[in-house]
Enzyme design. Structure first.
Site, short mmCIF file in Angstrom:
data_model
loop_
_atom_site.label_atom_id
_atom_site.label_comp_id
_atom_site.label_asym_id
_atom_site.label_seq_id
_atom_site.Cartn_x
_atom_site.Cartn_y
_atom_site.Cartn_z
N SER A 133 0.88 -1.17 0.00
CA SER A 133 0.00 0.00 0.00
C SER A 133 0.91 1.21 0.00
CB SER A 133 -0.86 0.00 1.27
OG SER A 133 -1.48 1.24 1.46
N TYR A 148 -1.88 -0.65 10.61
CA TYR A 148 -1.86 -0.98 9.17
C TYR A 148 -0.54 -0.54 8.52
CZ TYR A 148 -3.72 -1.18 4.35
OH TYR A 148 -3.94 -1.46 3.01
N1 NAP Z 1 -8.80 -0.75 -0.68
C1 NAP Z 1 -7.81 0.10 -0.56
O1 NAP Z 1 -8.00 1.32 -0.53
C2 NAP Z 1 -6.38 -0.42 -0.51
C3 NAP Z 1 -5.34 0.51 -0.67
C4 NAP Z 1 -4.03 0.05 -0.65
C5 NAP Z 1 -3.77 -1.29 -0.49
N2 NAP Z 1 -4.80 -2.16 -0.34
C6 NAP Z 1 -4.47 -3.57 -0.16
O2 NAP Z 1 -5.03 -4.31 -1.23
C7 NAP Z 1 -5.30 -5.65 -0.79
C8 NAP Z 1 -6.74 -6.01 -1.14
O3 NAP Z 1 -7.60 -5.15 -0.43
P1 NAP Z 1 -9.12 -4.88 -0.86
O4 NAP Z 1 -9.35 -3.44 -0.66
O5 NAP Z 1 -9.41 -5.52 -2.15
O6 NAP Z 1 -9.85 -5.60 0.37
P2 NAP Z 1 -11.03 -6.67 0.48
O7 NAP Z 1 -12.03 -6.52 -0.60
O8 NAP Z 1 -11.47 -6.59 1.91
O9 NAP Z 1 -10.25 -8.06 0.26
C9 NAP Z 1 -9.41 -8.60 1.22
C10 NAP Z 1 -9.19 -10.05 0.83
O10 NAP Z 1 -8.28 -10.65 1.75
C11 NAP Z 1 -8.81 -11.92 2.14
N3 NAP Z 1 -8.29 -12.25 3.46
C12 NAP Z 1 -8.33 -11.51 4.60
N4 NAP Z 1 -7.78 -12.18 5.62
C13 NAP Z 1 -7.35 -13.37 5.12
C14 NAP Z 1 -6.72 -14.51 5.69
N5 NAP Z 1 -6.39 -14.54 6.99
N6 NAP Z 1 -6.43 -15.55 4.89
C15 NAP Z 1 -6.76 -15.54 3.58
N7 NAP Z 1 -7.37 -14.48 2.98
C16 NAP Z 1 -7.67 -13.43 3.75
C17 NAP Z 1 -10.33 -11.71 2.14
O11 NAP Z 1 -11.07 -12.94 2.00
P3 NAP Z 1 -11.67 -13.76 3.26
O12 NAP Z 1 -12.22 -12.76 4.21
O13 NAP Z 1 -12.69 -14.67 2.64
O14 NAP Z 1 -10.51 -14.52 3.82
C18 NAP Z 1 -10.48 -10.89 0.87
O15 NAP Z 1 -10.48 -11.71 -0.25
C19 NAP Z 1 -5.01 -5.67 0.72
O16 NAP Z 1 -3.74 -6.21 0.96
C20 NAP Z 1 -5.05 -4.19 1.09
O17 NAP Z 1 -4.28 -3.93 2.24
C21 NAP Z 1 -6.09 -1.76 -0.35
#
Ligand code: NAP
Length: 280
Positions: free
Chosen positions: A145, A158
């Protein structure tokens, strides 16, 4: 793995049943990749696979319900995925969680949970995939991120986990590239996803004001820039021009970026809630 081509490559995506992981998996399926999605929620995994198949009929999409914090389960899932699809060409470590709040209101458990998934989860999946990536001379792609490069109000847990991931990835790059494995680091700023929908329900006003000094991007814009970045051998991929400008400023004029953050936070500042009102 060949530059520019995901055709017929087997890509494992952790966190592949939601948000960025699912959107990336769908985009790569469009380029002819075979996929394995890993996450905990099996129903959401099945829905994600069906969604990819509907968008790209005939796609090969496997799923494994696994918690990446479980080292043994991660290894078993990764080996099964490799066996099922003749090796692994790329691992996208995308699974992650977020806890936002005033430092005083976050518990030690919040810090541990975030580190356990965002850092140790990546470690587990990477360790498990390494022999397969070595065989294929494949690609390791870690989704950190912009919070892994700079600090932000409310993101003590985070940012710490993502900074740790950035450190891990930069060391892995030196160690794995001589084995023929390409290592890439993805550092998005905030974009639309279920994670942010949840965050918006409870985030501090200071966090919202600080983080939104970079306008929120659409998921589509992030995916498009990440896919373009993956098609090169570029190490650091910062999707969207606004986020790239912020990272540039953080490196060239860090004081300016900090002061812009200070001003945004000052306008929104409410401070920690009295102890009896804090939910945690
Ligand atoms: N959204 C933003 O603004 C943003 C910005 C910068 C970086 N990111 C990064 O991008 C990535 C994806 O984020 P997103 O926004 O797409 O979030 P999201 O829609 O909440 O997706 C998170 C994913 O991680 C999985 N997950 C969580 N805990 C887990 C575990 N213990 N084991 C296996 N899978 C797990 C969840 O599935 P289950 O719950 O089914 O396990 C889900 O598929 C993350 O690493 C986040 O930090 C996001």
């Amino acid at each position: 793995m060949n530059k520019l081509s995901f055709r017929n490559r087997h890509v494992v995506v952790t966190g592949g049943n939601s948000g960025l992981g699912l959107a990336l998996a769908k985009a790569l399926a469009g380029e002819g990749a075979r996929l394995t999605l890993m996450a905990r929620n099996a129903e959401k995994l099945a829905r994600a696979a069906a969604e990819i198949n509907a968008a790209h009929p005939g796609s090969v999409v496997g799923t494994h319900s696994v918690d990446v914090t479980d080292e043994r389960a991660s290894a078993e899932a990764m080996n099964a995925a490799a066996e099922g699809q003749g090796g692994i060409d790329a691992l996208i470590n995308n699974a992650g969680i977020l806890r936002e709040g005033h430092f005083q209101e976050l518990t030690s458990n919040d810090f541990r949970q975030v580190m356990e998934i965002n850092y140790f989860g990546v470690l587990n999946a990477t360790r498990a995939a390494l022999p397969h990536l070595r065989n294929s001379k494949g690609r390791l792609i870690n989704v950190a991120s912009i919070a892994g490069l700079v600090g932000a109000f409310g993101y003590t847990s985070y940012c710490a986990s993502k900074h740790a991931l950035v450190g891990l990835t930069s060391c892995l790059r030196f160690e794995l590239e001589p084995m023929g494995i390409t290592v890439q680091l993805v550092c998005p700023a905030e974009f639309d996803s279920p994670m942010v929908v949840d965050l918006d329900k409870s985030r501090t006003p200071e966090n919202r004001a600080h983080v939104r000094t970079i306008p929120k991007a659409t998921l589509g814009a992030i995916v498009s820039d990440v896919v373009k970045g993956l098609a090169t051998d570029r190490y650091e991929i910062v999707p969207t021009g606004m986020a790239r400008a912020a990272v540039k400023m953080a490196r060239l004029a860090p004081g300016l970026l900090r002061r812009a953050g200070d001003r945004a936070i000052a306008k929104a500042y409410e401070g920690p809630r009295p102890v009896e009102m804090a939910s945690r």
